[in-house]
Scaffold this motif. Structure first.
Motif, short mmCIF file in Angstrom:
data_model
loop_
_atom_site.label_atom_id
_atom_site.label_comp_id
_atom_site.label_asym_id
_atom_site.label_seq_id
_atom_site.Cartn_x
_atom_site.Cartn_y
_atom_site.Cartn_z
N VAL A 185 0.83 -1.21 0.00
CA VAL A 185 0.00 0.00 0.00
C VAL A 185 0.86 1.25 0.00
O VAL A 185 0.55 2.25 -0.68
N GLU A 186 1.96 1.24 0.75
CA GLU A 186 2.81 2.42 0.84
C GLU A 186 3.43 2.78 -0.50
O GLU A 186 3.42 3.94 -0.91
N ARG A 187 3.94 1.79 -1.20
CA ARG A 187 4.58 2.03 -2.50
C ARG A 187 3.59 1.96 -3.66
O ARG A 187 3.94 2.28 -4.79
N GLN A 188 2.41 1.49 -3.39
CA GLN A 188 1.38 1.30 -4.41
C GLN A 188 1.90 0.38 -5.53
O GLN A 188 1.83 0.70 -6.72
N THR A 189 2.41 -0.76 -5.12
CA THR A 189 2.88 -1.77 -6.06
C THR A 189 2.18 -3.09 -5.74
O THR A 189 1.68 -3.29 -4.63
N ILE A 190 2.14 -3.98 -6.71
CA ILE A 190 1.52 -5.30 -6.53
C ILE A 190 2.41 -6.34 -7.18
O ILE A 190 2.83 -6.19 -8.33
N LEU A 191 2.69 -7.42 -6.47
CA LEU A 191 3.40 -8.55 -7.04
C LEU A 191 2.37 -9.49 -7.66
O LEU A 191 1.50 -10.01 -6.96
N VAL A 192 2.45 -9.67 -8.96
CA VAL A 192 1.49 -10.54 -9.64
C VAL A 192 2.15 -11.85 -10.02
O VAL A 192 3.35 -11.92 -10.28
N GLY A 194 2.19 -14.70 -12.63
CA GLY A 194 1.75 -14.95 -14.00
C GLY A 194 2.04 -16.34 -14.49
O GLY A 194 1.96 -17.31 -13.74
N LYS A 195 2.43 -16.43 -15.76
CA LYS A 195 2.64 -17.72 -16.42
C LYS A 195 4.03 -18.24 -16.09
O LYS A 195 4.98 -18.06 -16.84
N GLY A 196 4.15 -18.85 -14.93
CA GLY A 196 5.42 -19.43 -14.53
C GLY A 196 6.40 -18.45 -13.93
O GLY A 196 7.53 -18.81 -13.62
N LYS A 197 6.01 -17.18 -13.75
CA LYS A 197 6.92 -16.21 -13.17
C LYS A 197 6.13 -15.12 -12.46
O LYS A 197 4.95 -14.91 -12.73
N ASN A 198 6.80 -14.42 -11.56
CA ASN A 198 6.20 -13.32 -10.83
C ASN A 198 6.77 -12.01 -11.34
O ASN A 198 7.90 -11.96 -11.85
N ALA A 199 6.00 -10.94 -11.19
CA ALA A 199 6.47 -9.63 -11.64
C ALA A 199 5.81 -8.54 -10.79
O ALA A 199 4.68 -8.69 -10.32
N MET A 200 6.53 -7.45 -10.61
CA MET A 200 5.99 -6.30 -9.89
C MET A 200 5.31 -5.37 -10.88
O MET A 200 5.87 -5.06 -11.93
N ILE A 201 4.10 -4.94 -10.57
CA ILE A 201 3.43 -3.96 -11.41
C ILE A 201 3.26 -2.66 -10.63
O ILE A 201 3.23 -2.65 -9.40
N TYR A 202 3.11 -1.58 -11.37
CA TYR A 202 3.03 -0.24 -10.80
C TYR A 202 1.75 0.43 -11.31
O TYR A 202 1.78 1.21 -12.27
N THR A 315 13.46 2.83 -9.42
CA THR A 315 13.05 4.17 -9.02
C THR A 315 12.22 4.84 -10.10
O THR A 315 11.17 5.44 -9.83
N ASP A 316 12.67 4.68 -11.34
CA ASP A 316 11.94 5.30 -12.44
C ASP A 316 10.53 4.76 -12.56
O ASP A 316 9.58 5.49 -12.80
N ARG A 317 10.37 3.43 -12.40
CA ARG A 317 9.05 2.82 -12.51
C ARG A 317 8.12 3.27 -11.40
O ARG A 317 6.90 3.35 -11.59
N GLN A 318 8.67 3.53 -10.22
CA GLN A 318 7.81 3.96 -9.11
C GLN A 318 7.40 5.42 -9.27
O GLN A 318 6.28 5.80 -8.93
N GLU A 319 8.31 6.24 -9.81
CA GLU A 319 8.01 7.66 -9.96
C GLU A 319 7.21 7.94 -11.22
O GLU A 319 6.41 8.88 -11.26
N THR A 323 1.28 3.65 -17.18
CA THR A 323 -0.12 3.59 -17.60
C THR A 323 -0.88 4.88 -17.32
O THR A 323 -2.05 5.00 -17.68
N ASN A 324 -0.24 5.86 -16.68
CA ASN A 324 -0.86 7.18 -16.53
C ASN A 324 -1.15 7.80 -17.89
O ASN A 324 -1.99 8.70 -18.02
N SER A 325 -0.45 7.33 -18.93
CA SER A 325 -0.59 7.91 -20.26
C SER A 325 -1.90 7.55 -20.94
O SER A 325 -2.28 8.19 -21.91
N ILE A 326 -2.59 6.51 -20.46
CA ILE A 326 -3.85 6.10 -21.10
C ILE A 326 -4.95 7.10 -20.71
O ILE A 326 -5.27 7.25 -19.53
N PRO A 327 -5.54 7.78 -21.69
CA PRO A 327 -6.49 8.87 -21.40
C PRO A 327 -7.89 8.38 -21.06
O PRO A 327 -8.86 8.62 -21.79
N VAL A 328 -8.03 7.67 -19.95
CA VAL A 328 -9.32 7.13 -19.53
C VAL A 328 -9.53 7.46 -18.06
O VAL A 328 -8.62 7.30 -17.25
#
Length: 331
Positions: A185-192, A194-202, A315-319, A323-328
């Motif tokens: 919650v603090e960093r607003q990240t989620i470990l997902v 997936g298909k045989g591997k895990n990944a952090m999303i922002y 750091t770049d991915r957190q800052e 997906t902020n670029s999607i105009p929805v």
């Protein structure tokens, strides 16, 4: 119990070739698990690999071919058989990959010298570049979000599912496997997962806020009441709201049903898999706005990024949440 040559190939000499061949065909699935998905395949991955190999072995039996004595020309015959039965190029490629793994394992146990499937590839699809995979425009996606009420836990859940698939590019399996313990919650990240591997999303702030709103709407007392009947060690994010299964992890088909329901109600349902369409929507809208394939690759997690790249981009991915670029707007 597996024969001793499975764990110690030096002991293979005590068996006759015919015995080893029979034992291998009876036990290859148990051993092959160690050679797919880094030795930790999901149930879906196992099912797909083994199903494709069994189909090939059945074809060999029907044509009186000994599986461990076939040559490259036999694999080509099988590929031709798949083509004549109107199998998609992507399906043929997946089946040949499984067969290649099967023979790779046979090589490990010195049953064959060369992998007969090594150089047999799926044919190129001349129309592949022309295939029009359906996706939602930004306007249609926004309309879809606005058509889903925010009044009940179920409605919020379904809106969050669609948001994470269409805005953040998650797969159905990643929705199904998401746990509350994976959310920072603090960093607003989620470990997902997936298909045989895990990944952090922002996630974007609005998709993350919608997720938090959904989690706050869940009846924790009721979830605890039914938790003891489940098998999850972790707390699933997306759960059933039915009376007898409340709080249990949503199965993948239930995720698809929820997405299909709202697409149909909004008049936006297309042929094919709805989950894939939403993921393709994410990629298409993001590319239209950014023209940056690197962002697409990282957002959809199409391939692994090496460890140094992960640290360099942390750091770049957190800052800068791509997906902020999607105009929805979700609300």
């Amino acid at each position: 119990m597996l024969p001793d040559f499975v764990t110690d190939t030096t002991k293979i000499a005590k068996y006759s070739y015919a015995d080893v061949e029979e034992i291998f065909l009876d036990n290859y699935e148990e051993v092959l698990k160690k050679y797919i998905a880094g030795g930790n395949p999901s149930q879906d991955t196992e099912k797909n690999y083994f199903g494709r190999i069994r189909e090939f072995l059945s074809w060999c039996k029907d044509n009186d071919f000994k599986p461990l004595r076939v040559q490259e020309q036999h694999i080509i015959l099988y590929r031709d058989f798949l083509l004549k039965n109107n199998q998609k190029v992507t399906t043929i490629a997946a089946k040949l990959t499984a067969i290649r793994k099967f023979y790779h394992l046979a090589q490990k146990f010195h049953l064959i010298q060369n992998n007969p499937a090594e150089d047999v590839k799926a044919p190129r699809d001349p129309d592949a570049a022309l295939i029009d995979i359906p996706y939602l425009s930004a306007g249609k996606l926004e309309y879809l979000f606005h058509s889903i009420p925010n009044e009940t836990e179920k409605e919020l859940r379904d809106k969050v599912i669609i948001a994470f698939m269409a805005i953040e590019g998650l797969r159905t399996v990643e929705i199904h496997r998401m746990n509350e313990e994976d959310i920072n919650v603090e960093r607003q990240t989620i470990l997902v997962h997936g298909k045989g591997k895990n990944a952090m999303i922002y996630p974007r702030p609005d998709t993350f806020a919608l997720l938090m709103r959904y989690l706050e709407s869940k009846d924790r007392f009721r979830m605890h009441k039914y938790k003891r009947y489940g098998t999850d060690e972790l707390t699933p994010v997306f759960t059933s709201t039915s009376n007898n299964m409340y709080g249990h992890r949503m199965i993948r088909q239930a995720v698809r049903d929820a997405v299909n329901k709202w697409l149909t109600m909004a008049g936006l349902k297309e042929k094919g898999r709805a989950g894939h369409m939403l993921r393709h929507t994410c990629a298409t809208l993001l590319y239209k706005e950014t023209k940056d394939l690197k962002q697409i690759q990282e957002t959809l997690r199409h391939s692994n990024i090496n460890m140094s790249s992960k640290y360099a981009h942390l750091t770049d991915r957190q800052e800068n949440r791509y997906t902020n670029s999607i105009p929805v707007e979700l609300e």
